[in-house]
Design a protein around this motif. Structure first.
Motif, PDB file in Angstrom:
ATOM      1  N   VAL A  39      16.550 -15.360 -54.638  1.00 23.98           N
ATOM      2  CA  VAL A  39      17.484 -15.112 -53.538  1.00 23.98           C
ATOM      3  C   VAL A  39      18.127 -13.744 -53.756  1.00 23.98           C
ATOM      4  O   VAL A  39      18.637 -13.470 -54.852  1.00 23.98           O
ATOM      5  N   PRO A  40      18.091 -12.857 -52.768  1.00 15.28           N
ATOM      6  CA  PRO A  40      18.681 -11.528 -52.946  1.00 15.28           C
ATOM      7  C   PRO A  40      20.149 -11.598 -53.350  1.00 15.28           C
ATOM      8  O   PRO A  40      20.883 -12.480 -52.897  1.00 15.28           O
ATOM      9  N   VAL A  41      20.559 -10.653 -54.179  1.00 14.90           N
ATOM     10  CA  VAL A  41      21.942 -10.664 -54.644  1.00 14.90           C
ATOM     11  C   VAL A  41      22.905 -10.509 -53.476  1.00 14.90           C
ATOM     12  O   VAL A  41      24.018 -11.064 -53.494  1.00 14.90           O
ATOM     13  N   SER A  42      22.493  -9.805 -52.438  1.00 10.28           N
ATOM     14  CA  SER A  42      23.362  -9.642 -51.267  1.00 10.28           C
ATOM     15  C   SER A  42      23.638 -10.982 -50.597  1.00 10.28           C
ATOM     16  O   SER A  42      24.755 -11.236 -50.107  1.00 10.28           O
ATOM     17  N   VAL A  43      22.641 -11.860 -50.572  1.00  8.21           N
ATOM     18  CA  VAL A  43      22.823 -13.194 -49.990  1.00  8.21           C
ATOM     19  C   VAL A  43      23.754 -14.023 -50.877  1.00  8.21           C
ATOM     20  O   VAL A  43      24.631 -14.738 -50.378  1.00  8.21           O
ATOM     21  N   LYS A  44      23.578 -13.936 -52.186  1.00  6.39           N
ATOM     22  CA  LYS A  44      24.450 -14.673 -53.107  1.00  6.39           C
ATOM     23  C   LYS A  44      25.902 -14.231 -52.949  1.00  6.39           C
ATOM     24  O   LYS A  44      26.826 -15.058 -52.957  1.00  6.39           O
ATOM     25  N   LEU A  45      26.109 -12.928 -52.824  1.00  5.17           N
ATOM     26  CA  LEU A  45      27.465 -12.418 -52.670  1.00  5.17           C
ATOM     27  C   LEU A  45      28.092 -12.891 -51.366  1.00  5.17           C
ATOM     28  O   LEU A  45      29.270 -13.274 -51.334  1.00  5.17           O
ATOM     29  N   GLU A  46      27.306 -12.889 -50.299  1.00  9.64           N
ATOM     30  CA  GLU A  46      27.849 -13.390 -49.027  1.00  9.64           C
ATOM     31  C   GLU A  46      28.112 -14.886 -49.103  1.00  9.64           C
ATOM     32  O   GLU A  46      29.094 -15.385 -48.540  1.00  9.64           O
ATOM     33  N   PHE A  47      27.254 -15.603 -49.800  1.00  6.27           N
ATOM     34  CA  PHE A  47      27.446 -17.043 -50.002  1.00  6.27           C
ATOM     35  C   PHE A  47      28.785 -17.299 -50.686  1.00  6.27           C
ATOM     36  O   PHE A  47      29.590 -18.125 -50.227  1.00  6.27           O
ATOM     37  N   LEU A  48      29.053 -16.584 -51.773  1.00 10.64           N
ATOM     38  CA  LEU A  48      30.318 -16.754 -52.491  1.00 10.64           C
ATOM     39  C   LEU A  48      31.513 -16.388 -51.613  1.00 10.64           C
ATOM     40  O   LEU A  48      32.547 -17.059 -51.637  1.00 10.64           O
ATOM     41  N   ARG A  50      31.679 -16.517 -48.327  1.00 13.05           N
ATOM     42  CA  ARG A  50      31.838 -17.556 -47.311  1.00 13.05           C
ATOM     43  C   ARG A  50      32.469 -18.812 -47.903  1.00 13.05           C
ATOM     44  O   ARG A  50      33.292 -19.471 -47.251  1.00 13.05           O
ATOM     45  N   LEU A  51      32.083 -19.163 -49.112  1.00 16.23           N
ATOM     46  CA  LEU A  51      32.661 -20.338 -49.762  1.00 16.23           C
ATOM     47  C   LEU A  51      34.157 -20.142 -50.016  1.00 16.23           C
ATOM     48  O   LEU A  51      34.962 -21.058 -49.810  1.00 16.23           O
ATOM     49  N   ALA A  52      34.519 -18.935 -50.448  1.00 19.59           N
ATOM     50  CA  ALA A  52      35.942 -18.638 -50.652  1.00 19.59           C
ATOM     51  C   ALA A  52      36.690 -18.689 -49.327  1.00 19.59           C
ATOM     52  O   ALA A  52      37.820 -19.199 -49.251  1.00 19.59           O
ATOM     53  N   ASP A  53      36.066 -18.190 -48.263  1.00 15.86           N
ATOM     54  CA  ASP A  53      36.698 -18.193 -46.949  1.00 15.86           C
ATOM     55  C   ASP A  53      36.911 -19.616 -46.435  1.00 15.86           C
ATOM     56  O   ASP A  53      37.825 -19.873 -45.655  1.00 15.86           O
ATOM     57  N   ALA A  54      36.058 -20.543 -46.898  1.00 13.54           N
ATOM     58  CA  ALA A  54      36.204 -21.949 -46.506  1.00 13.54           C
ATOM     59  C   ALA A  54      37.307 -22.657 -47.274  1.00 13.54           C
ATOM     60  O   ALA A  54      37.603 -23.824 -46.999  1.00 13.54           O
ATOM     61  N   LYS A 283      34.059 -24.650 -41.608  1.00 17.40           N
ATOM     62  CA  LYS A 283      33.593 -23.387 -42.209  1.00 17.40           C
ATOM     63  C   LYS A 283      32.575 -23.655 -43.313  1.00 17.40           C
ATOM     64  O   LYS A 283      31.602 -22.915 -43.468  1.00 17.40           O
ATOM     65  N   LEU A 284      32.802 -24.712 -44.067  1.00 18.27           N
ATOM     66  CA  LEU A 284      31.885 -25.045 -45.150  1.00 18.27           C
ATOM     67  C   LEU A 284      30.517 -25.460 -44.599  1.00 18.27           C
ATOM     68  O   LEU A 284      29.474 -25.030 -45.104  1.00 18.27           O
ATOM     69  N   VAL A 285      30.521 -26.289 -43.564  1.00 13.20           N
ATOM     70  CA  VAL A 285      29.266 -26.702 -42.931  1.00 13.20           C
ATOM     71  C   VAL A 285      28.518 -25.484 -42.396  1.00 13.20           C
ATOM     72  O   VAL A 285      27.302 -25.344 -42.593  1.00 13.20           O
ATOM     73  N   ALA A 286      29.236 -24.589 -41.742  1.00 21.44           N
ATOM     74  CA  ALA A 286      28.609 -23.377 -41.196  1.00 21.44           C
ATOM     75  C   ALA A 286      27.991 -22.544 -42.311  1.00 21.44           C
ATOM     76  O   ALA A 286      26.911 -21.957 -42.149  1.00 21.44           O
ATOM     77  N   THR A 287      28.649 -22.504 -43.459  1.00 19.48           N
ATOM     78  CA  THR A 287      28.121 -21.760 -44.610  1.00 19.48           C
ATOM     79  C   THR A 287      26.824 -22.374 -45.107  1.00 19.48           C
ATOM     80  O   THR A 287      25.849 -21.659 -45.397  1.00 19.48           O
TER      81      THR A 287
END
Length: 309
Positions: A39-48, A50-54, A283-287
């Motif tokens: 998984v690209p690091v950019s996707v991992k960073l956005e994942f983290l 988004r999780l924080a935003d949730a 937000k979590l479901v959307a993530t």
């Protein structure tokens, strides 16, 4: 608007439960470590992000295990270098040994976790150590981390069953856990690595520990028991629960280990019980829907499937 359309369950409290639960989100580390495609690091960073935003406040970000063993996490230093840390959110990393700790210190982390086994066979397969010998590896790592002002968590795997050894004696789990606490771990996460536990076993093990204030639980849903086991642990006084957004993950060293407890399924249950988590379920479901699209397959989480369309 009905509960399903609103993305919220009806709230009916129950006795004997904590008022608030801390969710230790492992999706970015335990959830992704078994993915065959990197998984690209950019996707991992956005994942983290988004999780924080949730609203999740503990996000286990990565591991400094050798890339040979877990290629998915070879980008640990790059990920931590690109991480936009948020106030009020901690980003623990898994550290297998002193070499991993050196890398974690270079990356400026504040929380680490070590990964122990409750059984002889898994200690050999996962750590290349004996059950007793694993502590010789952990001791200097924990001591140095504490000296550097880091918080240290101890994972204990195979707490309820081992695919090679069968049922695991509670006394053996307690012995391993107490040694980690004596070493300086501030918290123990008791793992049902292959998902075989049932609520009675959970209650029995927690009773053997007595004081559960430093305990967390980490259930896999292999036999559909993760939520039931979590509820049993909460009734015993546990207030920290590990889970993975979208139900991602397993264990690369135990083929029978299937996905982690899905964070959305956990939050739905806790929301319905009136137990606070600080998490925005929509937000979590959307993530998790977003991440499932990037992984190219639907989320195994029942709540994600029910609410995510």
């Amino acid at each position: 608007m009905g509960a399903r359309e609103a993305g919220l369950p009806d709230v009916v409290g129950a006795s004997g439960l904590p008022s608030r639960v801390t969710i230790w989100e492992v999706g970015a580390r335990d959830g992704l470590q078994n993915e065959s495609a990197v998984v690209p690091v950019s996707v991992k960073l956005e994942f983290l992000d988004r999780l924080a935003d949730a609203g999740l406040t503990v996000l286990e970000a990565t591991s400094f295990v050798h890339p040979k063993w877990v290629p998915q996490l070879a980008d640990a230093a790059e990920l931590l270098g690109g991480l936009e840390r948020r106030d009020g959110v901690v980003y623990p990393v898994l550290v297998p040994n002193e070499r991993g700790l050196d890398r974690a210190l270079e990356a400026g982390v504040s929380h680490i976790a070590i990964f122990a086994s409750a059984t002889e066979t898994f200690a050999g397969k996962n750590l290349n150590r004996t059950l007793a010998g694993q502590f010789e590896m952990f001791a200097p790592t924990v001591a140095r981390a504490l000296d550097a002002g880091l918080s240290v968590r101890g994972y204990v795997s195979m707490c309820f069953g081992d695919p090679w050894e069968g049922p695991v004696a509670a006394s053996q789990v307690v012995e391993v856990g107490e040694r980690l606490l004596e070493m300086g771990c501030s918290q123990l996460s008791l793992g049902d690595t292959i998902g075989v536990a049932t609520p009675g076993q959970v209650e029995g093990l927690l009773a053997r520990f007595g004081d559960v204030s430093s305990l967390a639980v980490h259930f896999h849903d292999t036999y559909g028991q993760a939520l039931a086991n979590t509820l049993a642990a909460l009734r015993c006084g546990v207030t920290t629960v590990d889970s993975s957004a979208g139900g991602l993950g397993g264990c690369p060293y135990a083929e029978s280990a299937t996905g982690n407890l899905a964070t959305e399924d956990l939050v739905w249950m806790l929301d319905g019980l009136g137990v606070e988590t600080g998490v925005d379920l929509d937000k979590l479901v959307a993530t998790s829907v977003w991440m499932a699209e990037r992984l190219g397959r639907p989320s195994p989480s029942r709540v994600v499937r029910a609410l995510g369309g």
